[in-house]
Write a protein that holds these residues in place. Structure first.
Motif: not given
Length: 333
Positions: A130, A172-173, A176, A165-170
């Motif tokens: 991140v 986090v996904n 999860e 932002s998309l990299r951080i979202d990936r």
């Protein structure tokens, strides 16, 4: 019952069928059963408990008559953890119960230690992955107000923010998907391929010099705790990286009624003289202070509790091969 109530919360059942329903409903710390019961026998009750992936770690103590040797053997074959012969002194029964509860407590503590080690690996991976995109987003956002008169530069900065932002979202996904906290350790239909991909994603920061070759030839699901099975994947991959592997081959395939996951690497492998010990608790080939020796022990236990097995073999050409066999429950459409 009267001799146990001062020390434990005791719930009784009139027969084996009611006892099994109560065990499935409340998941007790220990089950004490007589061999001879109306309807479902104590041996059948024990067998049903040990065949249920959610309950099989529950200790079962069987009460039986001194002369009933066959009953004792049947109970052991059904998975009983201990037996007490009748007539017995209440202190003997208390001692046997306390011994099984202590063993259960130790097992839970071992599992907690392994989960903490896995949590540390995950935390390090997430923090590392991140940090870079987050820094990029922050730096671009700071510069953005000063470039309003320069459309091309403004567009580039906005793209940096979106990509970061998309990299951080990936990430986090992937986290999860890996831990799935809402499900805890529940036994569910588990997507093996998804768990493998999220494990690779979360260890990417360690794999800059490692080539990962993933071949998912099976589309079937298995019955397991996704969080615990992902813990196994993460542990095997992390072990390969720590061993110095340059290549890791991961393959899933259908093997009759099972899904087989193999994790192979070209590292140094395991010395022949200790290969039989690697699944023992507290055994480790790492330097003192660098490992608990619980990873492979807990990994095998997790797989076995899901009705499968975890094995090791030497890889042709050098390295290690770990094979996970799990009962399949659904064929690919």
């Amino acid at each position: 019952q009267a001799s146990l109530q001062p020390y434990f919360d005791v719930e009784t059942a009139a027969d084996g069928a009611l006892a099994l329903a109560a065990v499935r409903s409340r998941a007790p710390d220990l089950v004490l059963t007589d061999v001879m019961m109306p309807g479902t026998s104590g041996t059948d009750l024990c067998r049903a408990i040990k065949q249920d992936p959610r309950l099989k770690s529950t200790p079962v103590i069987v009460l039986t008559a001194l002369s009933a040797t066959d009953n004792v053997l049947d109970a052991y074959s059904a998975g009983a953890d201990d037996f007490v012969t009748k007539p017995f002194h209440s202190r003997v029964l208390l001692a046997r119960i306390n011994a099984q509860l202590r063993l259960r407590s130790v097992g839970l503590q071992l599992a907690d230690q392994a989960r903490l080690a896995t949590a540390g690996t995950l935390a390090a991976g997430v923090a590392h992955e991140v940090r870079n995109p987050l820094n990029a987003v922050l730096n671009a956002a700071r510069l953005l107000p000063g470039v309003k008169s320069r459309p091309e530069l403004e567009s580039k900065l906005l793209n940096i923010i979106v990509e970061g932002s998309l990299r951080i979202d990936r990430i986090v996904n992937a986290l999860e998907e890996h831990v799935r906290p809402a499900e805890g350790n529940a036994i569910l239909q588990c997507d093996v391929q998804s768990g493998l991909r999220s494990s690779i994603e979360l260890l990417e920061h360690k794999m800059s010099n490692v080539s990962v070759h993933l071949a998912c030839e099976s589309g079937r699901t298995v019955l397991a705790s996704p969080r615990e099975l992902n813990q196994v994947f993460l542990n095997l991959l992390d072990n390969a990286v720590r061993a110095g592997a340059k290549n890791i081959w991961i393959r899933t395939a259908d093997e009759g009624g099972a899904v087989r996951v193999s994790v192979s690497d070209d590292g140094p492998g395991v010395p022949k003289d200790v290969a039989e010990l690697i699944f023992e608790p507290f055994f480790t080939t790492r330097p003192v202070g660098e490992g608990t020796g619980l990873g492979l022990y807990l990994s095998r236990r997790i797989v076995q509790e899901a009705g499968g097995n975890l094995t090791y073999s030497a890889r042709d050409g050098g390295g290690a091969v770990f094979g996970i066999d799990l009962p399949a429950i659904e064929a690919a459409a």
